[in-house]
Write a protein that holds these residues in place. Sequence first.
Motif: not given
Length: 339
Positions: A6, A280-281, A304, A307, A312, A316
């Motif tokens: 990340f 978180y993912p 995070v 994402s 994610k 990005d």
Amino acid sequence: MKIREFSFNLPPEQIAQHPPEERGTAKLMVMDRENGQVSHKNMQDFPDLIEPGTLVIFNNSRVRKARVFAFSEHGGKVEFFFLKSLEENLWLCMVSKAKKQKTGKKFSFPGDLKGVIEEEVSSNHRKVRFSAPVDDDYLDIHGHIPLPPYIKREDSKDDSERYQSVFSKETGSVAAPTASLHFTDEILGRLKERGIETAFITLHVGLGTFEPVRTESILDHEMHEEQFSISDETADKVEKAVREGRPVLAVGTTSVRTLESAWVDGKLQRGENSTDIFIYPGYEFKVVNRMFTNFHTPESTLLVLVSAFAGKDHIDAAYKEAVEKGYMFFSYGDAMLMK
């Protein structure tokens, strides 16, 4: 998942050191999180981008002027960061030059206030006993706005206004819920004109918001705990919106964490509570399906979280494009709307 996944490259000159000249004029990246496509707008476009029927949730926490400078009996200048009132004359503070700040050491504070260290709680946390009660009125007069460490300057008079949202009400945060800083009375008025429903929660941002993730795996990271409260009126609005399948747009990651923490068995918990939720993912969002937020620091729990919300790969790519197009990052930077 490793926290180093990340990370991203950000030129230092794109870390905003000051707010936009005028509140409500920042750049706004808009993302369709289904396919990751982005478009480039301005905060003035925000009201027109919100679908009818959306419920928009804001955090109305107000930043405490928590930094106060005092002098020791030998004339040394020491910074005290007021974290929590423990009783009338006793506060938990974080101190500078911590190794020298021993139990029994005395200090002179502004406004003819005296303080003495009563207990060494941790490496840099101290219980401090004062000669008179210290409240937010005192801190408003003698304290400084606690700007984040990546803003490389001292706070100014302008920060007292610009590092607070226009609807900030409940004092208690040690850092601003920064997504809120973009909103003006005019933007809020235009939302109202369009029939967009709004509501407020309160989550007091803690110092842990600046804590880096020090574990290699994100699963090993322990989140700090933060206090929040939800009124009956807000809970009723959220439950109704979810029941009717309407969009719920959280302004800021603090609003996201509050709503997701408080949703239990199809209802929103009311009143005072606390959360250490780490999103978180892989996390399945229960309440929030739209998000407005700033651009976050590399390898942070907030990066995070977004994402997890938008994917994610999409984040990005969006952050890479934001860097290329000169967006400003972090607390005083530009904003992102994910739909």
